[in-house]
Design an enzyme around this catalytic site. Structure first.
Site, PDB file in Angstrom:
ATOM      1  N   LYS A 199       1.022  -5.849   7.507  1.00 54.08           N
ATOM      2  CA  LYS A 199       1.123  -7.420   8.037  1.00 54.08           C
ATOM      3  C   LYS A 199       2.221  -7.613   8.418  1.00 54.08           C
ATOM      4  O   LYS A 199       2.724  -8.206   9.703  1.00 54.08           O
ATOM      5  CB  LYS A 199       0.557  -8.229   6.971  1.00 54.08           C
ATOM      6  CG  LYS A 199      -0.761  -8.895   6.951  1.00 54.08           C
ATOM      7  CD  LYS A 199      -0.835  -9.725   5.979  1.00 54.08           C
ATOM      8  CE  LYS A 199      -1.588  -8.980   4.880  1.00 54.08           C
ATOM      9  NZ  LYS A 199      -1.979  -9.680   3.629  1.00 54.08           N
TER      10      LYS A 199
ATOM     11  N   LYS B 140      12.308 -10.679  -2.553  1.00 53.63           N
ATOM     12  CA  LYS B 140      12.315 -11.822  -2.188  1.00 53.63           C
ATOM     13  C   LYS B 140      13.398 -12.707  -2.078  1.00 53.63           C
ATOM     14  O   LYS B 140      13.574 -13.459  -1.115  1.00 53.63           O
ATOM     15  CB  LYS B 140      10.990 -12.378  -2.539  1.00 53.63           C
ATOM     16  CG  LYS B 140       9.833 -11.737  -2.507  1.00 53.63           C
ATOM     17  CD  LYS B 140       8.476 -12.375  -2.152  1.00 53.63           C
ATOM     18  CE  LYS B 140       7.276 -11.543  -1.957  1.00 53.63           C
ATOM     19  NZ  LYS B 140       6.415 -11.223  -2.785  1.00 53.63           N
TER      20      LYS B 140
ATOM     21  N   LYS C 125       3.881   2.817   7.498  1.00 53.54           N
ATOM     22  CA  LYS C 125       2.425   2.440   7.427  1.00 53.54           C
ATOM     23  C   LYS C 125       2.101   1.115   8.194  1.00 53.54           C
ATOM     24  O   LYS C 125       3.095   0.305   8.593  1.00 53.54           O
ATOM     25  CB  LYS C 125       2.140   2.246   6.048  1.00 53.54           C
ATOM     26  CG  LYS C 125       2.834   1.070   5.391  1.00 53.54           C
ATOM     27  CD  LYS C 125       2.028   1.051   4.011  1.00 53.54           C
ATOM     28  CE  LYS C 125       2.440  -0.373   3.452  1.00 53.54           C
ATOM     29  NZ  LYS C 125       1.179  -1.203   2.981  1.00 53.54           N
TER      30      LYS C 125
HETATM   31  P1  ADP Z   1       0.269  -5.470   3.985  1.00 52.88           P
HETATM   32  O1  ADP Z   1       1.246  -4.287   3.511  1.00 52.88           O
HETATM   33  O2  ADP Z   1      -0.133  -5.549   5.149  1.00 52.88           O
HETATM   34  O3  ADP Z   1       0.956  -6.919   3.370  1.00 52.88           O
HETATM   35  P2  ADP Z   1      -0.963  -5.676   1.251  1.00 52.88           P
HETATM   36  O4  ADP Z   1       0.345  -5.313   0.669  1.00 52.88           O
HETATM   37  O5  ADP Z   1      -1.602  -7.132   1.118  1.00 52.88           O
HETATM   38  O6  ADP Z   1      -0.881  -5.295   2.822  1.00 52.88           O
HETATM   39  O7  ADP Z   1      -2.303  -4.973   0.854  1.00 52.88           O
HETATM   40  C1  ADP Z   1      -3.436  -5.262   0.390  1.00 52.88           C
HETATM   41  C2  ADP Z   1      -4.169  -3.826   0.230  1.00 52.88           C
HETATM   42  O8  ADP Z   1      -4.174  -3.002   1.197  1.00 52.88           O
HETATM   43  C3  ADP Z   1      -3.349  -2.969  -1.092  1.00 52.88           C
HETATM   44  O9  ADP Z   1      -4.206  -2.208  -1.722  1.00 52.88           O
HETATM   45  C4  ADP Z   1      -2.656  -1.750  -0.123  1.00 52.88           C
HETATM   46  O10 ADP Z   1      -2.459  -0.681  -0.747  1.00 52.88           O
HETATM   47  C5  ADP Z   1      -3.731  -1.474   1.056  1.00 52.88           C
HETATM   48  N1  ADP Z   1      -2.967  -1.256   2.287  1.00 52.88           N
HETATM   49  C6  ADP Z   1      -2.071  -2.094   3.112  1.00 52.88           C
HETATM   50  N2  ADP Z   1      -1.760  -1.486   4.205  1.00 52.88           N
HETATM   51  C7  ADP Z   1      -2.102  -0.159   4.102  1.00 52.88           C
HETATM   52  C8  ADP Z   1      -2.067   1.160   4.769  1.00 52.88           C
HETATM   53  N3  ADP Z   1      -1.312   1.142   5.802  1.00 52.88           N
HETATM   54  N4  ADP Z   1      -2.799   2.119   4.580  1.00 52.88           N
HETATM   55  C9  ADP Z   1      -3.391   2.156   3.421  1.00 52.88           C
HETATM   56  N5  ADP Z   1      -3.708   1.274   2.625  1.00 52.88           N
HETATM   57  C10 ADP Z   1      -3.007  -0.115   2.910  1.00 52.88           C
END
Ligand code: ADP
Ligand code: TRP
Length: 336
Positions: A204, A118, A201
């Site tokens: 967001k 960050k 993957k």
């Molecule tokens: P992002 O990557 O979109 O910011 P977060 O890091 O807030 O999402 O993830 C919240 C939860 O969702 C975590 O437990 C994470 O492992 C799961 N998660 C996020 N993206 C994926 C994905 N593409 N496949 C599987 N699980 C995911």
């Protein structure tokens, strides 16, 4: 898994209130939460305090909390079966955060990978909240004396720090108050939902996500634009990553017959990606339609959202107060 101290084990997990939930969040995390609420004592919360590190406007913060709460309810988290709450409703967490900060050292906080990331990305917003993000997360976990914390790989270091802070407290005050929280080990393989942009993957911040609340038109548009390749040139050719991603997505939202049909076409070099994407888009629309409908329902039912948040807050506060009074006693904080 290591020995847990509660029966049934206590589970804590939170999601920051930044943006809507996407298909990856649902299939990779929330679906497990829904199952866990049947077997464990679960505390699931919306981490609105954590989102303050990036200074959302008051309106935006309020909207995000409501959106995520509606999405939590829509996927099947039940305010009766688990404690579903908003982090800022449990002020006890903030007091524990302060105590933990007294024994969290600058060096270890600065070494944290997410902090370094960050700082690199936003050198003009290196605030103390960002530095102490891991102590706040540790407070979220320790305030309920959690045994299990279901989080993705990117949160493992934070969880490790929560264990360190809990153990340090136990040692310092000669108590066994805090169990060592462990990552959740599911017996099912971990799913990783790919994005639509060919690699990596769904996320967001990657700008490649299908949101649970996307309209059918948005879903169709995104899927039809997904990256593929020029097509197989010989039978049973291994798939390129973008094409494998389309098949992976299909395996989650389409029927096994549909998947087998397109696998067959691919292996015979007869696949037309346009047709496959059309099918994938329709199956995804159908898969998400009931969720979208429920999100919409909760989002327009302020009363239900409030009731859910109040019930969750009451449950979480009860557990938090019990822990905090033992914390205060251990430290020697006592009103005269
Ligand atoms: P992002 O990557 O979109 O910011 P977060 O890091 O807030 O999402 O993830 C919240 C939860 O969702 C975590 O437990 C994470 O492992 C799961 N998660 C996020 N993206 C994926 C994905 N593409 N496949 C599987 N699980 C995911
Ligand atoms: N830091 C987590 C994330 O960014 C969210 C979070 C905050 C959390 N507190 C938590 C997760 C406690 C599990 C337990 O995804």
């Amino acid at each position: 898994m290591e020995k847990t101290t509660h029966t049934p084990p206590i589970v804590v997990s939170g999601i920051r209130s930044t943006g809507h939930l996407h298909l990856g969040n649902y299939l990779g995390a929330l679906r497990n939460f829904v199952e866990m609420q049947e077997h464990y004592q679960c505390y699931f919360f919306i981490a609105d305090l954590h989102s303050l590190t990036t200074h959302p406007t008051p309106d935006h913060l309020q909207e995000s909390v409501r959106d995520i709460l509606a999405e939590y309810l829509a996927v099947g988290l039940s305010p009766e079966k688990c404690a579903l709450y908003v982090q800022s409703d449990v002020v006890e967490t903030i007091e524990l955060y302060l105590y933990l900060n007294m024994n969290a050292y600058l060096g270890e906080l600065e070494r944290c990978t997410s902090f370094k990331d960050k700082v690199r990305k936003n050198p003009n917003n290196v605030n103390a909240g960002l530095l102490t993000y891991p102590t706040l997360m540790a407070a979220d976990i320790l305030i309920h004396r959690a045994d299990i914390v279901p989080v993705g790989k990117d949160q493992e270091q934070h969880l490790e720090m929560a264990r360190t802070f809990g153990e340090r407290f136990n040692r310092m005050y000669k108590t066994e108050l805090f169990p060592a929280p462990q990552a959740y080990q599911s017996d099912k393989p971990l799913v990783k939902i790919p994005g639509l942009d060919g690699s990596g993957k769904m996320g967001k911040s990657e700008g490649n996500a299908i949101y649970l609340f996307d309209t059918p038109e948005e879903i169709r548009k995104k899927v039809m634009k997904a990256v593929s390749d020029i097509g197989p040139s010989e039978p049973n050719q291994p798939k390129s990553e973008p094409v494998q991603n389309l098949f992976t997505l299909m395996s989650h939202v389409s029927t096994p017959d549909t998947l087998a049909h397109f696998e067959g076409l691919y292996n015979q070099c007869e696949i037309r990606y346009g047709d496959m994407k059309k099918q994938l888009a329709e199956d995804m629309v159908n898969f998400l339609a009931p969720l979208r409908e429920k999100i919409d329902y909760y989002r327009h039912n302020e009363q239900l959202l409030c009731e859910a948040a109040q019930l969750g807050a009451a449950k979480a506060q009860q557990s938090a107060r019990a822990t905090l009074s033992r914390v205060r006693e251990s430290i020697g904080i006592k009103s005269l």
